[in-house]
Design a protein around this motif. Structure first.
Motif, PDB file in Angstrom:
ATOM      1  N   GLY A 169       0.832  -1.193   0.000  1.00 20.73           N
ATOM      2  CA  GLY A 169       0.000   0.000   0.000  1.00 20.73           C
ATOM      3  C   GLY A 169       0.868   1.244   0.000  1.00 20.73           C
ATOM      4  N   LYS A 170       0.422   2.269   0.683  1.00 23.02           N
ATOM      5  CA  LYS A 170       1.151   3.538   0.688  1.00 23.02           C
ATOM      6  C   LYS A 170       2.024   3.714   1.931  1.00 23.02           C
ATOM      7  CE  LYS A 170      -2.457   5.795  -2.043  1.00 23.02           C
ATOM      8  NZ  LYS A 170      -3.484   6.867  -2.082  1.00 23.02           N
ATOM      9  N   ASP A 171       1.905   2.781   2.892  1.00 25.65           N
ATOM     10  CA  ASP A 171       2.735   2.844   4.093  1.00 25.65           C
ATOM     11  C   ASP A 171       4.090   2.210   3.798  1.00 25.65           C
ATOM     12  OD1 ASP A 171       0.513   3.894   5.355  1.00 25.65           O
ATOM     13  OD2 ASP A 171      -0.135   1.952   6.139  1.00 25.65           O
ATOM     14  N   TYR A 172       5.104   2.601   4.607  1.00 26.28           N
ATOM     15  CA  TYR A 172       6.422   2.002   4.399  1.00 26.28           C
ATOM     16  C   TYR A 172       7.153   1.866   5.720  1.00 26.28           C
ATOM     17  CZ  TYR A 172      10.242   0.341   1.589  1.00 26.28           C
ATOM     18  OH  TYR A 172      11.184  -0.466   1.020  1.00 26.28           O
ATOM     19  N   VAL A 173       7.801   0.709   5.907  1.00 28.05           N
ATOM     20  CA  VAL A 173       8.583   0.420   7.112  1.00 28.05           C
ATOM     21  C   VAL A 173      10.041   0.290   6.716  1.00 28.05           C
ATOM     22  CG1 VAL A 173       8.983  -1.215   8.995  1.00 28.05           C
ATOM     23  CG2 VAL A 173       6.645  -0.750   8.225  1.00 28.05           C
ATOM     24  N   THR A 174      10.930   0.967   7.436  1.00 25.48           N
ATOM     25  CA  THR A 174      12.356   0.903   7.121  1.00 25.48           C
ATOM     26  C   THR A 174      13.173   1.194   8.375  1.00 25.48           C
ATOM     27  OG1 THR A 174      14.066   1.693   5.590  1.00 25.48           O
ATOM     28  CG2 THR A 174      12.536   3.335   6.447  1.00 25.48           C
ATOM     29  N   LYS A 175      14.495   1.293   8.199  1.00 32.20           N
ATOM     30  CA  LYS A 175      15.414   1.642   9.290  1.00 32.20           C
ATOM     31  C   LYS A 175      16.528   2.511   8.717  1.00 32.20           C
ATOM     32  CE  LYS A 175      16.499  -0.901  12.714  1.00 32.20           C
ATOM     33  NZ  LYS A 175      17.093  -1.898  13.625  1.00 32.20           N
ATOM     34  N   VAL A 176      17.041   3.415   9.532  1.00 23.66           N
ATOM     35  CA  VAL A 176      18.228   4.174   9.138  1.00 23.66           C
ATOM     36  C   VAL A 176      19.319   4.082  10.199  1.00 23.66           C
ATOM     37  CG1 VAL A 176      16.974   5.803   7.680  1.00 23.66           C
ATOM     38  CG2 VAL A 176      17.305   6.331  10.095  1.00 23.66           C
ATOM     39  N   ASP A 177      19.022   3.413  11.322  1.00 28.74           N
ATOM     40  CA  ASP A 177      20.027   3.193  12.358  1.00 28.74           C
ATOM     41  C   ASP A 177      19.687   1.890  13.083  1.00 28.74           C
ATOM     42  OD1 ASP A 177      18.131   3.701  14.524  1.00 28.74           O
ATOM     43  OD2 ASP A 177      18.341   5.819  14.058  1.00 28.74           O
ATOM     44  N   GLU A 178      20.550   1.502  14.026  1.00 26.03           N
ATOM     45  CA  GLU A 178      20.371   0.216  14.702  1.00 26.03           C
ATOM     46  C   GLU A 178      19.294   0.257  15.780  1.00 26.03           C
ATOM     47  OE1 GLU A 178      24.100  -1.010  16.267  1.00 26.03           O
ATOM     48  OE2 GLU A 178      25.013  -1.391  14.304  1.00 26.03           O
ATOM     49  N   ASP A 179      18.946   1.436  16.250  1.00 23.99           N
ATOM     50  CA  ASP A 179      18.102   1.537  17.437  1.00 23.99           C
ATOM     51  C   ASP A 179      16.610   1.623  17.145  1.00 23.99           C
ATOM     52  OD1 ASP A 179      20.375   1.569  19.073  1.00 23.99           O
ATOM     53  OD2 ASP A 179      20.635   3.717  18.768  1.00 23.99           O
ATOM     54  N   HIS A 181      13.029   1.426  14.507  1.00 26.38           N
ATOM     55  CA  HIS A 181      12.261   1.103  13.307  1.00 26.38           C
ATOM     56  C   HIS A 181      11.438   2.341  12.944  1.00 26.38           C
ATOM     57  CE1 HIS A 181      13.081  -3.255  13.534  1.00 26.38           C
ATOM     58  NE2 HIS A 181      13.065  -3.046  14.841  1.00 26.38           N
ATOM     59  N   ILE A 182      11.212   2.527  11.654  1.00 30.77           N
ATOM     60  CA  ILE A 182      10.517   3.734  11.199  1.00 30.77           C
ATOM     61  C   ILE A 182       9.317   3.333  10.356  1.00 30.77           C
ATOM     62  CG2 ILE A 182      10.731   5.857   9.861  1.00 30.77           C
ATOM     63  CD1 ILE A 182      13.817   5.578  10.424  1.00 30.77           C
ATOM     64  N   LEU A 183       8.180   3.887  10.697  1.00 30.16           N
ATOM     65  CA  LEU A 183       6.965   3.710   9.904  1.00 30.16           C
ATOM     66  C   LEU A 183       6.601   5.049   9.273  1.00 30.16           C
ATOM     67  CD1 LEU A 183       4.290   2.397   8.945  1.00 30.16           C
ATOM     68  CD2 LEU A 183       3.344   2.966  11.204  1.00 30.16           C
ATOM     69  N   ILE A 184       6.566   5.083   7.959  1.00 35.33           N
ATOM     70  CA  ILE A 184       6.089   6.263   7.238  1.00 35.33           C
ATOM     71  C   ILE A 184       4.636   5.969   6.876  1.00 35.33           C
ATOM     72  CG2 ILE A 184       6.451   7.787   5.260  1.00 35.33           C
ATOM     73  CD1 ILE A 184       9.350   6.750   5.165  1.00 35.33           C
ATOM     74  N   LYS A 185       3.722   6.586   7.606  1.00 39.25           N
ATOM     75  CA  LYS A 185       2.300   6.251   7.494  1.00 39.25           C
ATOM     76  C   LYS A 185       1.600   7.248   6.583  1.00 39.25           C
ATOM     77  CE  LYS A 185      -1.425   3.950   8.844  1.00 39.25           C
ATOM     78  NZ  LYS A 185      -2.186   4.273   7.618  1.00 39.25           N
ATOM     79  N   ALA A 186       1.003   6.715   5.531  1.00 42.92           N
ATOM     80  CA  ALA A 186       0.181   7.543   4.646  1.00 42.92           C
ATOM     81  C   ALA A 186      -1.218   7.653   5.247  1.00 42.92           C
ATOM     82  CB  ALA A 186       0.115   6.924   3.258  1.00 42.92           C
ATOM     83  N   LEU A 187      -1.733   8.863   5.297  1.00 40.49           N
ATOM     84  CA  LEU A 187      -3.019   9.101   5.939  1.00 40.49           C
ATOM     85  C   LEU A 187      -4.117   9.310   4.898  1.00 40.49           C
ATOM     86  CD1 LEU A 187      -1.865  11.566   8.741  1.00 40.49           C
ATOM     87  CD2 LEU A 187      -2.017   9.087   8.838  1.00 40.49           C
ATOM     88  N   GLU A 188      -5.277   8.809   5.211  1.00 33.32           N
ATOM     89  CA  GLU A 188      -6.429   9.002   4.333  1.00 33.32           C
ATOM     90  C   GLU A 188      -7.498   9.801   5.066  1.00 33.32           C
ATOM     91  OE1 GLU A 188      -7.638   5.245   2.788  1.00 33.32           O
ATOM     92  OE2 GLU A 188      -5.704   4.838   1.845  1.00 33.32           O
ATOM     93  N   LYS A 189      -8.212   9.127   5.966  1.00 34.55           N
ATOM     94  CA  LYS A 189      -9.265   9.819   6.708  1.00 34.55           C
ATOM     95  C   LYS A 189      -8.928   9.952   8.197  1.00 34.55           C
ATOM     96  CE  LYS A 189     -12.907   8.235   3.573  1.00 34.55           C
ATOM     97  NZ  LYS A 189     -14.210   7.503   3.459  1.00 34.55           N
ATOM     98  N   GLU A 190      -7.720   9.481   8.583  1.00 40.66           N
ATOM     99  CA  GLU A 190      -7.341   9.550   9.994  1.00 40.66           C
ATOM    100  C   GLU A 190      -7.245  10.994  10.467  1.00 40.66           C
ATOM    101  OE1 GLU A 190      -5.294   5.842   8.322  1.00 40.66           O
ATOM    102  OE2 GLU A 190      -5.693   7.898   7.698  1.00 40.66           O
ATOM    103  N   LYS A 191      -7.770  11.229  11.658  1.00 38.90           N
ATOM    104  CA  LYS A 191      -7.670  12.548  12.275  1.00 38.90           C
ATOM    105  C   LYS A 191      -6.444  12.564  13.191  1.00 38.90           C
ATOM    106  CE  LYS A 191     -12.693  13.147  12.217  1.00 38.90           C
ATOM    107  NZ  LYS A 191     -13.915  13.327  13.042  1.00 38.90           N
ATOM    108  N   PRO A 192      -5.894  13.759  13.471  1.00 41.38           N
ATOM    109  CA  PRO A 192      -4.705  13.832  14.328  1.00 41.38           C
ATOM    110  C   PRO A 192      -4.877  13.122  15.666  1.00 41.38           C
ATOM    111  CG  PRO A 192      -5.105  15.943  13.288  1.00 41.38           C
ATOM    112  CD  PRO A 192      -6.269  15.072  12.936  1.00 41.38           C
ATOM    113  N   GLU A 193      -6.074  13.202  16.257  1.00 41.48           N
ATOM    114  CA  GLU A 193      -6.280  12.567  17.562  1.00 41.48           C
ATOM    115  C   GLU A 193      -6.294  11.040  17.469  1.00 41.48           C
ATOM    116  OE1 GLU A 193     -10.323  14.244  16.127  1.00 41.48           O
ATOM    117  OE2 GLU A 193      -8.209  14.856  16.199  1.00 41.48           O
ATOM    118  N   GLU A 194      -6.433  10.492  16.259  1.00 36.17           N
ATOM    119  CA  GLU A 194      -6.432   9.044  16.094  1.00 36.17           C
ATOM    120  C   GLU A 194      -5.013   8.481  15.991  1.00 36.17           C
ATOM    121  OE1 GLU A 194      -8.829   8.663  12.603  1.00 36.17           O
ATOM    122  OE2 GLU A 194     -10.692   8.490  13.743  1.00 36.17           O
ATOM    123  N   LEU A 195      -4.024   9.362  15.810  1.00 36.17           N
ATOM    124  CA  LEU A 195      -2.646   8.896  15.676  1.00 36.17           C
ATOM    125  C   LEU A 195      -2.130   8.297  16.980  1.00 36.17           C
ATOM    126  CD1 LEU A 195      -1.108  11.778  13.523  1.00 36.17           C
ATOM    127  CD2 LEU A 195      -2.032   9.586  12.772  1.00 36.17           C
TER     128      LEU A 195
END
Length: 361
Positions: A169-179, A181-195
């Motif tokens: 989908g539009k989300d992506y999981v990756t790493k740039v260091d050892e400590d 994990h990074i989730l780049i979450k694509a938002l559709e209808k999510e509101k800020p309070e739902e994060l």
């Protein structure tokens, strides 16, 4: 290169459909996988085909075909049989392997793309040009979550996150260091309070599935792809500030860091001067833990003596005694708002300095 398991699955599927005996070799002639009987093919014949300019060849009832990655030979496919049917099966195998190679390359390229995007390692024009090439949607708001975890369960956490947030989908999981994990979450209808609810779901799921405690920090929502790195830096700050000042929280957002975010950005020298002015010769490390915990509970109850006493199951006079004792040591009467604020900030600054000391060791 594609993994051995994916290679086997591809050849197994083709063999099951066509009922053909198929073997695959690497560019050096080493057998990687075989379905069916061992082919009547000597290493000398195989080596001769590898160095020849031909892309396909029939040798002793075996149809040999080459698989390239760009101009580089990566596999040799052998289908037992010398007729046109064997040749067609070989061509299908080559086509399937080429598609897998390209898909795997795109996956690697996409991972590199997001890593460079997070680290601000791309020119603005490349951010959007490469996004189009890799089929990354540029017209969707995003927010970055950083998951700080136990390194011993690193791979398990990565697999779980990828399962929760499909990279198809539009989300992506990756790493740039050892400590982290990074989730780049694509938002559709999510509101800020739902994060925050989503962040808590990540914490709870990892805890339940892998029995690992994690911290999650997340940044602000960004509308532009180029600003993903900004959200990432904010999420990193949320992790650090949360660890220093809000140890009891598993989830921290950049927007809720309050005074902690301000202190985190102050120079260490200025913080040390402030501590010396407030506490003088008194080291907060020597404060009575019972008194300090009482004061923090007092703050939680908005300086309400009666409610604090009730929650701590102590007499009102006991609470007053502890407040007076702290006043005698520091000169601060935490029943007064200004003094309470000064003490709270001073303790946060003190904890920040201790954190800096530990990081230098």
């Amino acid at each position: 290169m594609i993994t051995t398991q994916i290679l086997r699955n591809c050849i197994d599927d083709l063999s099951n459909i066509t009922k053909a005996n198929i073997s695959v070799y690497d560019q050096d002639g080493k057998e990687l996988y075989l379905v069916g009987d061992k082919p009547d093919l000597t290493p000398t014949i195989l080596a001769g085909f590898i160095i020849s300019p031909a892309d396909s060849q029939v040798v002793q009832f075996n149809h040999l075909l080459k698989v390239y990655d760009d101009d580089n030979l990566v596999y040799v496919v052998n289908v037992f049989g010398s007729d046109d049917n064997a040749y067609m099966i070989g061509k299908i195998a080559v086509s399937n392997l080429n598609m897998l190679i390209n898909a795997y390359k795109e996956k690697l390229d996409k991972n590199n793309y997001f890593q460079n995007l997070l680290m601000d390692n791309m020119l603005l024009v490349d951010v959007y040009n490469k996004a189009r090439k890799l089929h990354v949607d540029i017209n969707v708001p995003r927010v970055v979550f950083v998951i700080s975890s136990d390194k011993d369960k690193d791979n398990l956490i990565a697999d779980l996150l990828k399962g929760m947030f499909s990279q198809q989908g539009k989300d992506y999981v990756t790493k740039v260091d050892e400590d982290n994990h990074i989730l780049i979450k694509a938002l559709e209808k999510e509101k800020p309070e739902e994060l925050e609810m989503l962040a808590n779901t990540i914490v709870d799921t990892i805890s339940a599935e892998i029995m690992v405690n994690v911290r999650v920090g997340y940044g602000m929502i960004v509308d532009e792809l180029k600003d993903v790195s900004k959200s990432y830096k904010e999420a990193l700050m949320a992790i650090d500030v949360g660890r220093i000042f809000y140890a009891g929280r598993k989830v921290n957002s950049y927007s809720s860091l309050g005074i902690g975010r301000l202190i985190y950005q102050l120079p260490a020298g200025l913080c040390q001067m402030f501590i010396e002015e407030i506490f003088k010769d008194n080291d907060p490390a020597g404060f009575d833990e019972e008194i300090v915990s009482t004061i923090y509970k007092f703050f939680e109850n908005n300086l309400n003596v009666s409610e604090t006493s009730r929650q701590m199951f102590i007499h009102r006079n006991t609470l007053v005694y502890r407040v007076e004792k702290l006043k005698a040591i520091t000169g601060l009467d935490v029943r007064v708002f200004d003094d309470a604020l000064t003490f709270m900030i001073a303790m946060m600054v003190y904890n920040y300095l201790k954190y800096l000391e530990s990081e230098q060791k």
